[in-house]
Design an enzyme around this catalytic site. Structure first.
Site, PDB file in Angstrom:
ATOM      1  CD  GLU A   3      36.157  43.916  47.397  1.00  0.00           C
ATOM      2  OE1 GLU A   3      36.855  44.870  47.044  1.00  0.00           O
ATOM      3  OE2 GLU A   3      36.441  43.170  48.348  1.00  0.00           O
TER       4      GLU A   3
ATOM      5  CD  GLU B 286      29.589  53.305  41.180  1.00  0.00           C
ATOM      6  OE1 GLU B 286      29.690  52.606  40.156  1.00  0.00           O
ATOM      7  OE2 GLU B 286      30.187  53.043  42.231  1.00  0.00           O
TER       8      GLU B 286
ATOM      9  CE  LYS C 171      42.179  43.771  32.171  1.00  0.00           C
ATOM     10  NZ  LYS C 171      42.129  45.241  31.948  1.00  0.00           N
TER      11      LYS C 171
ATOM     12  CB  CYS D 204      33.634  51.211  45.611  1.00  0.00           C
ATOM     13  SG  CYS D 204      34.836  50.736  46.845  1.00  0.00           S
TER      14      CYS D 204
END
Ligand code: NAD
Length: 501
Positions: free
Chosen positions: A264, A395, A189, A298
């Site tokens: 992750e 973030e 997905k 990331c």
């Protein structure tokens, strides 16, 4: 060097079929329309790229059944044969690397200079895990005085792979290649913002001879197709790359079916520059690790921790370079930063500029929109931030760097570790003992000393704290996609308890 006009013309050729027929799902080797459509638009000018088949829980159910049906034969295929199929996939990725990179840039806004290499990295991922496939089942012999214990590994079953939009092709290959090498079948997905290259990957895999049902593609929304995948009883594990709060939702969604999960997640990674470092190289690394890939990375070093003795001079050189970064069309080979993925993400990043100003940090570079259309933003730098500020804690996931000063090692370590995340850390010093001591104390899954993020595929990849659960890379990937079984053989007639005599 190919120029922008040539890239645009070639891209048009590749997109024509998607404009006509939409981006379809691929289930059990068959193209499928969804239960409706959604749009993917380019962040360059908000133009429609294509309609995308909308998968729902019913679509996911068909895909999971196809993956379940294909599992026994794929799992039983000798590793050497799986290896050959995976190498053919890598060959075809290389052959279509330009098409993949063009589509990725247009769909995500990532700059061509980085994406042309990312497509090839995808091929490398397949080759690396292809070569490991024949040994994936290997175990250990653990003899005791009266038993011979033998471990073996077995693919866990059909797995779900859920990926984000930042570098979708590379990340998809990073998850799917080890799953296939292990003998698992997959339902993928991809992120709703960037469906193009997931479709190319699924096509390539089938063209390379992957049997129907071994890789299934379901497009759709996170709360729809994504959620259904994490709840499906036939899916044994979920490999997820995305935001920390989505990881948390997936863990809850998968609880009833006892899903194994590998996460992750996000990061707020520090790059720590000590006064004794090679400052020229440190400066290059600081700039590269936050402004490459539009900062939508990331592992980006989004917090600069600079020793106060060198802060003024370091900032002066940093500001000069940041102001010179070329923002432009992602398919222009000279562009260094392209548009952010989507208007909603642009608004989020721009929102942090306002937050940083309200918190009293100094906006030293950037902060504004570039041009009238598209999601282009000037590379942004805040200096004089304090560790408790939101721009130093949360973030942002854009070309947005927050700089903080520190006096000594202890203060630097406190600031570096004082966030919820722990994905990567970067340390710049020429003092060996300091480097060893500091990296020992740093709370991160991956640390680079006097280096930027240079990936070596056999090494473990993953984060601590809110940055993730589990490790990828080398044999660590097989630990996730496989079950370990221990079988004990009695070596003789060892003493056994006898009841009821
Ligand atoms: P996201 O979490 O919003 O979405 C990621 C994927 O999850 C998408 O496919 C989305 O549709 C799906 N999803 C959303 N809600 C879901 C749900 N309830 N159930 C199942 N699936 C769901 O993340 P994003 O905005 O696409 O990507 C950016 C994030 O990814 C950043 O936080 C970034 O740090 C992280 N990321 C981490 C790594 C890493 O290796 N640690 C790598 C790349 C990106």
């Amino acid at each position: 060097m190919t120029d922008l006009a040539t890239h645009l013309a070639r891209l048009e050729d590749h997109l024509a079929r998607f404009r006509r027929g939409g981006i379809l799902n691929l289930i059990g080797g068959q193209d499928e329309a969804g239960e409706g459509w959604f749009e993917t638009r380019s962040p360059v000018d908000d133009s429609l790229i294509a309609q995308v088949a909308l998968g729902t829980a019913a679509t996911v159910d068909r895909a999971a059944r196809a993956a379940k049906a294909a599992f026994p034969a794929w799992a039983a295929m000798p590793g050497a044969e799986r290896k050959a199929v995976l190498h053919r996939i890598a060959d075809l990725i290389e052959a279509r690397a330009e098409e993949i990179a063009l589509c990725e840039c247009w769909d995500t806004g990532q700059a061509w200079r980085f994406m042309s290499k990312a497509a090839l990295r995808g091929a490398e991922n397949f080759r690396f895990f292809a070569d490991l496939a024949p040994g994936a089942r290997d175990g250990q012999s653990l003899p005791s005085p009266d038993h011979l214990n033998i471990t073996s590994r077995h693919p866990i079953g059909p797995v779900g792979v859920i990926t984000p939009w930042n570098t979708p092709f590379m990340l998809s290959t990073w998850k799917i290649a080890p799953a296939l090498a292990a003998g698992c079948t997959v339902v993928h997905k991809p992120a709703e913002f960037s469906p193009l290259t997931a479709r190319l990957l699924a096509e390539i895999c089938h063209e390379a001879g992957l049997p129907p049902g071994v890789l299934n593609l379901v497009n759709g929304m996170g709360e729809g197709a994504g959620k259904a995948l994490t709840e499906h009883p036939d899916i044994k594990a979920i490999a997820f790359v995305g935001e920390s709060r989505t990881g948390s939702a997936i863990m809850k969604q998968g609880a009833d079916t006892l899903k194994r999960v590998h996460f992750e997640l996000g990061g707020k990674n520090p790059v720590v520059v000590f006064e004794d470092a090679d400052l020229e190289r440190a400066l290059d690394a600081v700039i590269f690790m936050i402004y490459s890939l539009n900062g939508e990375r990331c592992t980006s070093s989004s917090r600069l921790l600079v020793q106060e003795t060198i802060a003024e001079a370091f900032h002066a050189r940093l500001i000069e370079r940041v102001n010179r970064i070329r923002v432009g069309h992602p398919l222009d080979p000279t562009t260094e930063v392209g548009p952010l993925i989507h208007q909603t993400h642009f608004d989020k990043v721009a929102g942090y500029v306002a937050i940083g100003q309200a918190e009293g940090a100094t906006l030293a570079a950037g902060g504004g929109r570039v041009g009238e259309t598209g999601c282009f933003m000037r590379p942004t730098l805040f200096t004089d931030a304090r560790p408790e500020m939101r721009i130093a804690q949360e973030e942002v996931f854009g070309p947005f760097l927050t700089s903080l000063r520190f006096r000594d090692d202890a203060e630097a370590l406190g600031i570096a570790n004082g966030v919820a995340y722990g994905l990567t850390g970067y340390v710049w010093t020429n003092d060996l003992t300091r480097a060893l001591r500091f990296s020992e104390g740093l709370e991160a899954g991956m640390i680079w000393v006097n280096s930027e993020n240079v990936r070596h595929l056999p090494t473990p990849f993953g984060g601590v704290k809110a940055s993730g659960i589990g490790r990828d890379g080398g044999d660590w990937s097989f630990d996730f996609y496989m079950e370990t079984k221990n079988t004990a053989f009695a070596l003789g007639r060892h003493k056994m308890q006898r009841l009821g005599l």
